[in-house]
Design an enzyme around this catalytic site. Sequence first.
Site, PDB file in Angstrom:
ATOM      1  N   ALA A  96     -71.642  89.451  71.231  1.00 10.47           N
ATOM      2  CA  ALA A  96     -72.257  90.532  72.010  1.00 10.47           C
ATOM      3  C   ALA A  96     -71.898  91.845  71.356  1.00 10.47           C
ATOM      4  CB  ALA A  96     -71.771  90.503  73.461  1.00 10.47           C
ATOM      5  N   ASP A 121     -68.283 100.450  85.685  1.00 15.51           N
ATOM      6  CA  ASP A 121     -69.329 100.139  84.705  1.00 15.51           C
ATOM      7  C   ASP A 121     -69.897  98.752  85.010  1.00 15.51           C
ATOM      8  OD1 ASP A 121     -70.965 100.713  82.565  1.00 15.51           O
ATOM      9  OD2 ASP A 121     -69.555 100.032  81.045  1.00 15.51           O
TER      10      ASP A 121
END
Length: 543
Positions: A129, A285
């Site tokens: 990722a 987040d």
Amino acid sequence: MVKNIFHLYRIARVLIRHNLDEFVVALKLARPWTMMLSAIPRKWRSHYDEPRGVRLREALQELGPVFVKFGQMLSTRPDLIPEDIHAELTKLQDEVPPFPGNEARQIIEQALDQKLSDTFAEFEIESTASASVAQVHFATLIGGKEVVVKVLRPGVQEIIERDLDLLHTLAELADKYWSEAPRLKPQEIVEDYDKTIHDELNLMREAANASQLRVNFQDSDLIYVPEVYWDYCRQNVMVMERIYGIPVRDVEKIKAAGIDLRKLAHDGVEIFFTQAFRDGFFHADMHPGNIFVSEEGQYRAVDFGIMGTLSDADKRYLAENLLGFFNRDYRAVADAHIRAGWVPPDTVAEDFEGAIRTVCEPIFAKPISEISFGTLLIDLFRIARRFQMPVQPQLVLLQKTLLNIEGLGRQLYDDLDLWETAKPFLERWMSEQIGPRAALKAIRRELPNLATLAPEIPGLAHQLLYRLKNDELVMRTRNEEVALLRKQLELSASKNRRLVAGIGLIALAAVLTPGNHLESAPLISWLLGLGGVVIIAINWLRK
């Protein structure tokens, strides 16, 4: 300043190159260039024929981390942006182009001061990722533990400093030339964002955040936080436990696993309010790229670079405001704003209450599936402008996170009722902060401190009594107002004593006068009476 103007023009060039001219119109400094740049032949523009969502995503990626994060924030609000743009911006969460794996290897070896093979039995050179600030590689430690290794992008510090420099300049200009600046506090907001993104660039801080959150939710059924392996953490490298789960955005897989989507959505709301109000420390987040779900329906969180904190005062006022909204008690909301200093002290509570009611009542009249807390906040900001309410920079992260939670919950379960979970939680929390239970909790909290002071109490009491007995206990103050008040009290007491004395002399003269006949009064009575009158007259004339 000149450097930032050229940077602004660079932004305009990128947007026009991706055929996003409409965004350039909003940049006033770039408008003189708009016609010239638009004259560039369309065939020279990159990916002109691609959908607008693709073009916007690629432009944000080219502009850098600060703009990527803006796109990430938008991707959590599918109710505010078109579906095609939402689908593309979602890819910014874990599909940013990676940097070469060999560069990651060099960074890790330099940070740990040893070869990769001395630390990891296995290391996947291709990243699994990649985000705007860092990318992740799967690995296995020598001892056999499966881990993820997070590595900062090379050169990201310089890129972010450049973008932050532009933001600071724009905030300074806004403070000087924008009439709304005193209320919206652009410089304070940029300072707050500056701190947040610098914290995200320090992976040691992220590791500390993860450890604290793990402690806060130890053995929780709602959320699991992976373990940090401190021996392998540095400022630009972090190693933590590898977790398995279904990406929270993959609703079909979550359904196939037999997980109750309604419960999952409400669990997300409960996790947020627990973090914010119980701990005052929350994951700020929580976009879908950072959340996974186990087969048992437990949340699994990653990426702890951005965390928010709330003081006890912030928590109290927020709870009062939210409960006021949930109960449709708009006077309570108005009073809470005034007590918190969020509106000017001369604000008329009734006027503020009426304005809030005008905004909220039409919203609450809708079905619960159509109520958006984000829309409510936008409307409340309009009220804030009318009443000169300044922006609270310390609450910006909380507002953003609450919007993320609502967006995430609605993706999982269309009829998410934020009120159903939040209201009982806040009522329970408020009952623990006020009344006998709160007092008992405070006493228990202070008992250790009292225990350490207990051995000294007899000695301190003896010393106090001794000084009182010998008139040695003197209170001193340098406060001029207190000294003036004391002087006024002394003067008042002196005047009262004179008044009593004057009246007393007159009364005594009256007693000594036989039959109250003034013509036969002895000399002493006249003198006493005259003295009393003189004293009262002087007392009345003296200021």
